[in-house]
Design a protein around this motif. Structure first.
Motif, short mmCIF file in Angstrom:
data_model
loop_
_atom_site.label_atom_id
_atom_site.label_comp_id
_atom_site.label_asym_id
_atom_site.label_seq_id
_atom_site.Cartn_x
_atom_site.Cartn_y
_atom_site.Cartn_z
N MET A 187 36.39 46.66 28.45
CA MET A 187 36.83 45.96 29.71
C MET A 187 36.78 44.58 30.26
N LYS A 188 38.04 44.20 30.13
CA LYS A 188 37.72 42.56 29.92
C LYS A 188 36.98 42.45 31.78
N ILE A 189 35.84 41.22 31.66
CA ILE A 189 36.43 40.70 32.76
C ILE A 189 36.44 39.91 33.68
N TYR A 190 37.28 39.65 33.56
CA TYR A 190 38.43 39.09 34.12
C TYR A 190 40.02 39.74 34.50
N THR A 191 40.34 39.95 35.56
CA THR A 191 41.76 40.72 35.86
C THR A 191 42.44 40.07 36.31
N LYS A 192 42.49 38.85 36.63
CA LYS A 192 43.35 37.88 37.00
C LYS A 192 43.87 38.23 38.07
N THR A 193 43.86 39.71 39.39
CA THR A 193 44.37 39.84 40.69
C THR A 193 43.40 39.15 42.53
N GLY A 194 42.83 38.29 41.69
CA GLY A 194 42.84 38.11 42.50
C GLY A 194 43.18 36.14 42.72
N ASP A 195 43.38 36.20 41.77
CA ASP A 195 43.81 34.58 41.73
C ASP A 195 44.63 34.18 42.84
N LYS A 196 45.52 34.85 44.17
CA LYS A 196 45.80 34.29 45.15
C LYS A 196 44.91 34.96 46.34
N GLY A 197 43.77 35.16 46.42
CA GLY A 197 43.05 34.82 47.34
C GLY A 197 42.53 35.96 48.12
N THR A 198 42.81 37.65 47.30
CA THR A 198 42.93 38.76 47.50
C THR A 198 42.17 39.37 46.81
N THR A 199 41.23 40.09 47.44
CA THR A 199 40.53 40.96 46.51
C THR A 199 40.40 42.76 47.21
N SER A 200 40.06 43.35 46.24
CA SER A 200 40.18 44.99 46.63
C SER A 200 38.78 45.95 46.96
N LEU A 201 39.04 45.99 48.11
CA LEU A 201 37.87 46.85 48.58
C LEU A 201 37.81 48.32 47.97
N ILE A 202 36.56 49.10 48.34
CA ILE A 202 36.93 50.45 47.82
C ILE A 202 37.96 51.01 48.20
N PHE A 203 38.54 51.88 47.22
CA PHE A 203 39.24 52.77 47.43
C PHE A 203 40.96 51.60 47.53
N GLY A 204 40.88 50.25 47.14
CA GLY A 204 41.85 49.98 46.51
C GLY A 204 42.29 48.67 47.55
N GLU A 205 42.48 49.29 48.77
CA GLU A 205 42.87 48.68 50.11
C GLU A 205 42.44 46.74 49.52
N ARG A 206 43.80 45.94 49.54
CA ARG A 206 43.64 44.97 49.13
C ARG A 206 43.57 43.92 50.52
N VAL A 207 42.66 42.77 50.55
CA VAL A 207 42.44 42.09 51.88
C VAL A 207 42.04 40.32 50.99
N SER A 208 42.06 39.86 52.32
CA SER A 208 42.18 38.78 51.76
C SER A 208 41.03 38.18 51.56
N LYS A 209 39.93 37.49 50.53
CA LYS A 209 38.53 37.04 50.10
C LYS A 209 38.16 36.42 51.53
N ASN A 210 38.97 36.19 52.80
CA ASN A 210 37.90 35.73 53.81
C ASN A 210 37.88 36.46 54.33
N ASP A 211 38.00 38.28 54.84
CA ASP A 211 37.77 38.58 55.63
C ASP A 211 36.27 39.04 55.80
N VAL A 212 36.29 39.55 57.02
CA VAL A 212 34.69 39.48 57.02
C VAL A 212 33.77 40.93 56.18
#
Length: 182
Positions: A1-26
């Motif tokens: 498994m690679k440590i980098y996924t590149k999925t967060g390169d545009k300022g979003t990340t996944s919560l548990i269960f896969g919902e994408r949110v902004s990296k500045n989400d509370v």
């Protein structure tokens, strides 16, 4: 498994269960701050001496770190969903029991103490302030598990007592607030 996924390169990340949110989400801010506190606890533990009391303290701290990881998972779980490893009342009770046990051997506080003493204690005080920040952020999350808020509140109390306990065990005087600050 690679440590980098590149999925967060545009300022979003996944919560548990896969919902994408902004990296500045509370939620991201809250669980990221828990991770920061957890790392600082680990740093504090790494600075403990190789003595019997410190081995016991390390075991306690690592249990706290594990639960704090679970707190982060709860904070990373979208509202309406449940994480598999929910926080329990026993987790808070463990903190309270340890606080009571360690505080019983400490000198009563007669004045404010300043964060510091040994390097390990300084790290634990820093972890305490980070835990307080995590709590302030977590209260903004709608529908957050109330046990998460209680745990974070008690965690900072625990870290305060843990810092005092470490200073005492290492025979380091606690820095105190001086009346004259000129």
């Amino acid at each position: 498994m690679k440590i980098y996924t590149k999925t967060g390169d545009k300022g979003t990340t996944s919560l548990i269960f896969g919902e994408r949110v902004s990296k500045n989400d509370v939620r991201v801010d809250a669980y990221g701050t828990c991770d920061e506190a957890n790392s600082m606890i680990g740093f504090g533990v790494s600075l403990l001496p190789k003595e019997e009391w410190a081995e016991t303290a390390t075991t306690v701290m690592q249990k706290v770190q594990t639960v704090l990881f679970h707190v982060g998972a709860e904070l990373a779980t979208p509202a309406g969903k449940e994480v598999a490893w929910k926080l329990k009342e026993e987790d808070i009770s463990f903190l309270e029991e340890t606080i009571d046990e360690w505080q019983a051997g400490l000198k009563p506080l007669k004045q404010f103490i300043l964060p510091g003493g040994s390097p390990s204690t300084s790290a634990l005080h820093t972890a305490r302030t980070i835990a307080r920040r995590a709590e302030r952020i977590a209260v903004e999350i709608e529908g957050v598990n109330p046990l998460v808020l209680s745990y974070l509140n008690r965690l900072s109390d625990f870290l305060f007592v843990a810092a005092r306990y470490v200073n005492q065990q290492m025979k380091v005087n606690e820095p105190v607030l001086h009346e004259d600050h000129s």
